[in-house]
Design a protein around this motif. Sequence first.
Motif, short mmCIF file in Angstrom:
data_model
loop_
_atom_site.label_atom_id
_atom_site.label_comp_id
_atom_site.label_asym_id
_atom_site.label_seq_id
_atom_site.Cartn_x
_atom_site.Cartn_y
_atom_site.Cartn_z
N PHE A 172 -4.71 14.08 4.83
CA PHE A 172 -4.11 13.81 4.01
C PHE A 172 -3.93 12.18 4.22
N GLU A 173 -3.31 12.04 2.87
CA GLU A 173 -2.89 10.83 2.70
C GLU A 173 -1.86 10.38 1.68
N CYS A 174 -0.13 9.97 2.41
CA CYS A 174 0.74 10.31 1.44
C CYS A 174 1.32 8.20 1.22
N ARG A 175 1.79 8.09 1.17
CA ARG A 175 2.21 6.74 0.11
C ARG A 175 4.32 7.07 0.67
N GLY A 176 4.12 6.06 1.84
CA GLY A 176 5.85 6.06 2.40
C GLY A 176 6.30 4.60 2.09
N PRO A 177 7.40 4.69 2.59
CA PRO A 177 7.64 3.69 1.94
C PRO A 177 7.33 2.37 3.43
N GLU A 178 7.03 2.92 4.59
CA GLU A 178 5.89 1.75 5.07
C GLU A 178 4.60 2.06 4.75
N GLY A 179 4.11 2.28 3.08
CA GLY A 179 2.64 2.10 3.06
C GLY A 179 1.77 3.96 2.99
N VAL A 180 0.80 3.38 2.94
CA VAL A 180 -0.13 4.78 2.95
C VAL A 180 -0.17 4.80 4.61
#
Length: 274
Positions: free
Chosen positions: A186-194
């Motif tokens: 899966f993909e998550c969006r963190g501080p450094e992007g996806v």
Amino acid sequence: MGVSRIERILILAKTYPSPSAKHVETSCVAGITEQGCMRRLYPVPFRLIEEGQQFKKWQWVTLRVEKARADHRPESHKVYVDTLTVGDHIDTSRGWALRRDWLGKIPFFPSMQALDHARINEKVSLALVKPERMLGLEITPARHADWTVEEREKLTQQQMELFSEEAARSQVHGLRKVPFDFYYRFECRGPEGVQVAKHKIVDWEAGALFWNCQRSHGTRWEEPFRARLETELLDKDLTLMMGNQHRFPDQWLVISLIYPPRPTPEHSAQGALF
């Protein structure tokens, strides 16, 4: 000696035993107290964890617990199984209304990166993660199709904390190993992007689903299995309960699949997370 106390806990996770790696917990039962504190409970007899047995996910239990001394994760507690009583089960009525109330009390993170930051800084080891996008289900053959001698011994040792050796071996003998490993990507969006993540699913529900699909479809078990985990659940508002490992705290497992219906406009207007 630690101080024990009686707590009422809502069960949120039951994992299928996975004793393949040295020092890894063989199974995990987790939940949340009436006061909103997360709990990891062990040892628990396998016969109580199995689908259709004494307690289920989303069921209240009352039992005596004590902070685990050898496990420094704040959520980890030893269970006095002989004190366990089973209470009400929270159903899915009104669009998971009561379940959503409790989900809102659980530590929640938008990405694995944010969760790992909380692990390092706040010692969080049980939490919810909501993927931005599910990429699919990976199925790989397990390293060994059946329990190895070492794995069976590890399972037996855990149960011997609760029963005689003979009873423990009998219980382990009846426990089948799932010969495949299941992973969600899966993909998550963190501080450094996806960011893309891949984590093993150890929810007992997935193991039970495999055996049910194999029993009804034989060698064609994968089609209905994927239909459930890769289509039906992804059509819902799938959220993953993640738990890490005591000796390997940076390794996270999907310990419970949480799948309320997708939020209605009314829920969205209220700012609901789930």
